[in-house]
Enzyme design. Structure first.
Site, PDB file in Angstrom:
ATOM      1  N   CYS A 305      14.117  -9.491  -1.405  1.00  0.00           N
ATOM      2  CA  CYS A 305      13.888  -8.369  -2.323  1.00  0.00           C
ATOM      3  C   CYS A 305      15.168  -7.858  -3.003  1.00  0.00           C
ATOM      4  O   CYS A 305      15.209  -7.754  -4.243  1.00  0.00           O
ATOM      5  CB  CYS A 305      13.201  -7.216  -1.606  1.00  0.00           C
ATOM      6  SG  CYS A 305      11.999  -7.692  -0.376  1.00  0.00           S
ATOM      7  N   ARG A 334      15.724 -13.966  10.463  1.00  0.00           N
ATOM      8  CA  ARG A 334      15.415 -12.668  11.068  1.00  0.00           C
ATOM      9  C   ARG A 334      15.614 -12.771  12.576  1.00  0.00           C
ATOM     10  O   ARG A 334      15.199 -13.753  13.198  1.00  0.00           O
ATOM     11  CB  ARG A 334      13.962 -12.261  10.755  1.00  0.00           C
ATOM     12  CG  ARG A 334      13.717 -12.063   9.280  1.00  0.00           C
ATOM     13  CD  ARG A 334      12.269 -11.744   8.974  1.00  0.00           C
ATOM     14  NE  ARG A 334      12.074 -11.664   7.526  1.00  0.00           N
ATOM     15  CZ  ARG A 334      10.886 -11.521   6.931  1.00  0.00           C
ATOM     16  NH1 ARG A 334       9.796 -11.447   7.679  1.00  0.00           N
ATOM     17  NH2 ARG A 334      10.794 -11.463   5.627  1.00  0.00           N
ATOM     18  N   GLN A 352       9.699 -18.466   2.601  1.00  0.00           N
ATOM     19  CA  GLN A 352       8.490 -17.851   2.080  1.00  0.00           C
ATOM     20  C   GLN A 352       8.235 -18.351   0.667  1.00  0.00           C
ATOM     21  O   GLN A 352       9.174 -18.714  -0.042  1.00  0.00           O
ATOM     22  CB  GLN A 352       8.630 -16.324   2.026  1.00  0.00           C
ATOM     23  CG  GLN A 352       8.632 -15.634   3.370  1.00  0.00           C
ATOM     24  CD  GLN A 352       8.743 -14.132   3.222  1.00  0.00           C
ATOM     25  OE1 GLN A 352       9.443 -13.639   2.346  1.00  0.00           O
ATOM     26  NE2 GLN A 352       8.059 -13.394   4.075  1.00  0.00           N
ATOM     27  N   ASP A 354       7.934 -16.716  -1.952  1.00  0.00           N
ATOM     28  CA  ASP A 354       8.183 -15.328  -2.340  1.00  0.00           C
ATOM     29  C   ASP A 354       8.128 -15.159  -3.854  1.00  0.00           C
ATOM     30  O   ASP A 354       8.365 -16.105  -4.617  1.00  0.00           O
ATOM     31  CB  ASP A 354       9.572 -14.920  -1.844  1.00  0.00           C
ATOM     32  CG  ASP A 354       9.622 -13.490  -1.355  1.00  0.00           C
ATOM     33  OD1 ASP A 354       8.660 -12.752  -1.613  1.00  0.00           O
ATOM     34  OD2 ASP A 354      10.623 -13.116  -0.723  1.00  0.00           O
ATOM     35  N   LYS A 437       1.037  -1.658   0.897  1.00  0.00           N
ATOM     36  CA  LYS A 437       0.875  -3.109   0.772  1.00  0.00           C
ATOM     37  C   LYS A 437      -0.566  -3.510   1.029  1.00  0.00           C
ATOM     38  O   LYS A 437      -1.333  -2.798   1.681  1.00  0.00           O
ATOM     39  CB  LYS A 437       1.794  -3.841   1.744  1.00  0.00           C
ATOM     40  CG  LYS A 437       1.471  -3.593   3.213  1.00  0.00           C
ATOM     41  CD  LYS A 437       2.352  -4.427   4.120  1.00  0.00           C
ATOM     42  CE  LYS A 437       2.005  -4.189   5.588  1.00  0.00           C
ATOM     43  NZ  LYS A 437       2.751  -5.063   6.508  1.00  0.00           N
ATOM     44  N   HIS A 483       5.973  -7.077  -4.744  1.00  0.00           N
ATOM     45  CA  HIS A 483       6.484  -8.117  -3.842  1.00  0.00           C
ATOM     46  C   HIS A 483       5.264  -8.885  -3.343  1.00  0.00           C
ATOM     47  O   HIS A 483       4.321  -8.272  -2.841  1.00  0.00           O
ATOM     48  CB  HIS A 483       7.184  -7.522  -2.625  1.00  0.00           C
ATOM     49  CG  HIS A 483       8.244  -6.505  -2.919  1.00  0.00           C
ATOM     50  ND1 HIS A 483       9.548  -6.665  -2.514  1.00  0.00           N
ATOM     51  CD2 HIS A 483       8.193  -5.302  -3.549  1.00  0.00           C
ATOM     52  CE1 HIS A 483      10.252  -5.594  -2.881  1.00  0.00           C
ATOM     53  NE2 HIS A 483       9.442  -4.766  -3.500  1.00  0.00           N
TER      54      HIS A 483
END
Length: 621
Positions: A305, A334, A352, A354, A437, A483
């Protein structure tokens, strides 16, 4: 799948039925705790009780015990549970003062810790965090002389449980309250259903899930390797990497056609970027931190992001550029706790599919419609059903409540229009810290629910990065960001896909699509000619050159779950034909190689989920 059909998939059980199962399972956990205590009291041993909640498929209870549980223990405990059920004892709730509770549980250190938390108003009886406005009273439930700290609910009597629909499943270790620095307890898992046939169906699904375990299939099919020197960071083996790359190649081509522009950004950034985005305050404990010197700290990026915000801010933007769709499949890291790592489902190194879509506020509805169309397209390719869940403002949100309220209202309106009011789930407090979300909940071949992709509406990060665009009137405005990830993390998606298909992937993504099997070594030359021709048509082919019995080679190809096998004997060599055999058992009959290549290419281009189109096309020809 028609628009709107996906929203009702998960609603198999009514709220009333789900509540009934919860009560049965929660009550079973208490009965099991009584039986465990009695088992060890007979030996003169001490039992410390942890927690025993109901779960989606059953229940568990954690214990600190004087010795390790055995299979004999589980058999005795299960039989004793049935005796308690037959006793038809009532479940009776009492509310206690904090002082009385401490006296009653003076010999239970874990319960005393929970009592302190309940008194402070920050945890429930299972040690789970509670919002301040949901503080609960301190209550206990009693049956047959056994008393446990609990807020319920339970069935009225132990006899309400059908002993034929109860089963203990096994034992595992579990740290107290999930903290690896706390004592290791023994956790007994069990399950309870309303009817014996429900238990039987559950046990079949459980056995089938074990057969489909992606960690086992990943080894057998040589897809990936997990090494103790890199916990949570999979090695992608050649076949697994081919699978991953086919998914990414399709994603890239498809997204370029839909107006997305792919970017790539640094894997390591100075902490200042994460401070600006807010991740340093809200996500630092899940990041790999790299101290450089007393003035400099870097971190491996856990998400894309902030980097997308940097790219948008590189130049002055006009409303004509919006929607600006930036896609990204960079490597992310992560720091997941070691106890939570699980095959490909929970990893530390991931990718991802993304995307960050910069839009004007009035474009939100139209862009969400496009994303939902993507969801329909992608999940239908893999025979996956899905429903949607809205996550609202969390406790650690950033920004103004009014902005959040507006964003949540917008998403509710969008979901009402897409799937209908009341046909999606709402998870209060489950939004990202910067915006509400929509989560995509997928259901696999066994009916299991998986949280995968997510679509987040963000009105905060553009403000934090001072992003603007010029509107039609020449005024500077702040964009909104969506996102979104459809696969979610590719590792998790592939783990689910392996189990969903039991490793029998659709032809278009199979690492090996065709295996040529010469009957004898003298047919190997023709097998290589066949393989070369099919490869020239863009197909992935292997030749089995081993000097082994034909039955053994066919069996190996079946275990490898190769979609199409070509057994090549002297007849095929002489007639210059092939005789395709599908992994599903059908023989397509002898045909020219060019015809087979045409059938396979057509199936691959159509991205067919099953091999039925090959059978149909071969029969028509």
């Amino acid at each position: 799948m028609a628009r709107g059909e996906h929203a009702a998939v998960g609603a198999v059980e009514s709220n009333e039925h789900a509540d009934r199962l919860h009560r049965l399972r929660h009550s079973s956990a208490h009965i099991m705790a009584q039986a465990v205590r009695e088992r060890f009291e007979r030996e003169g041993g001490n039992v410390s009780l942890g927690v025993g909640p109901a779960t989606a498929d059953g229940f568990y209870y954690d214990f600190l015990l004087p010795r390790t549980l055995s299979d004999d223990d589980l058999g005795w405990i299960e039989e004793r549970m049935r005796e308690i059920i037959a006793g038809d004892y009532p479940f009776v709730m009492r509310e206690l003062s904090n002082e009385q509770a401490r006296r009653d549980f003076a010999d239970e250190p874990f319960k005393l810790e929970l009592i302190d938390g309940i008194e402070a108003g920050n945890v429930d009886d299972n040690g789970e965090p509670l919002p301040p406005d949901q503080a609960t009273a301190l209550t206990v439930y009693q049956h047959d002389g056994f008393v446990d700290l609990c807020r319920g609910p339970h069935v009225d009597r132990t006899g309400d449980i059908d002993p034929r629909a109860l089963r203990l499943l096994g034992v595992a270790g579990a740290y107290w309250r999930g903290d690896e620095h706390r004592p290791m307890l023994q956790r007994i898992y069990g399950t309870t259903w309303e009817r014996p046939e429900d238990l039987e169906a559950f046990m079949w699904r459980r056995e089938e899930a074990d057969r489909r375990d992606h960690r086992k299939l990943g080894r057998e099919l040589e897809l990936f390797h997990l090494d103790p020197t890199a916990p949570g960071m999979p090695y992608w083996l050649p076949k697994g990497l081919k699978l991953l790359n086919v998914l990414l190649d399709f994603w890239r081509r498809d997204h370029e056609e839909r107006g997305y522009q792919e970017i790539s950004s640094p894997l390591v950034n100075d902490r200042s970027l994460w401070v600006t985005s807010g991740h340093w305050d809200h996500y630092k404990d899940n990041m790999f931190i790299i101290p450089i010197d007393e003035n400099t700290t870097y971190a491996l990026k856990p998400m894309n992001c902030p980097n997308a915000m940097v790219v948008f801010g590189l130049k002055v933007r006009s409303y004509r550029e919006l929607p600006l769709r930036l896609s990204d499949s960079d490597i992310l890291h992560r720091y997941e706790r070691s106890g939570t790592l699980h095959g490909l489902f929970r990893v530390r190194r991931m990718q991802q599919d993304d995307a960050h879509i910069f839009i004007a506020p009035e474009q939100i509805g139209e862009e969400y419609a496009r994303i939902f169309d993507l969801c329909d397209r992608y999940y239908s390719l893999f025979g996956l059903r899905y429903e949607l869940r809205l996550g609202t403002r969390p406790d650690d949100f950033i920004g103004e409540i009014e902005t959040w309220d507006r964003a949540e209202a917008t998403l509710k309106e969008i979901m009402d229009q897409r799937v209908g009011p009341g046909r999606y789930k709402i998870e209060e407090g489950d939004g990202a810290f910067y915006g509400p979300k929509i989560d995509i909940l997928m259901y696999d071949a066994l009916g299991r629910e998986w949280q995968m992709g997510t679509i987040q509406l963000d009105m905060q990060l553009p403000l934090r990065f001072n992003l603007t665009y010029t509107d039609r009137d020449g005024q500077k405005k702040t964009p909104v960001v969506i996102h979104r990830a459809i696969y979610g993390t590719l590792e998790r998606f592939l783990g689910i896909l392996i189990e969903h298909t039991a490793g029998a992937f659709p032809l278009w993504i199979s690492p090996v699509q065709v295996k040529a099997i010469p009957v004898r070594l003298e047919q190997s030359g023709y097998a290589e000619e066949v393989a070369a021709s099919l490869r020239a048509n863009g197909l992935r082919v292997e030749v089995d050159y081993e000097d082994a019995a034909l039955s053994a080679k066919i069996r190996r190809a079946q275990l490898e779950k190769v979609p199409v096998m070509l057994v090549l004997g002297q007849r095929e060599v002489d007639q210059k034909v092939v005789s395709p055999r599908l992994r599903t058992g059908e023989n397509l009959g002898a045909m020219p190689l060019e015809r087979l290549a045409e059938l396979l290419r057509r199936s691959v281009d159509a991205k067919s989920y099953t091999l039925e189109d090959l059978t149909t096309a071969a029969a028509e020809s």
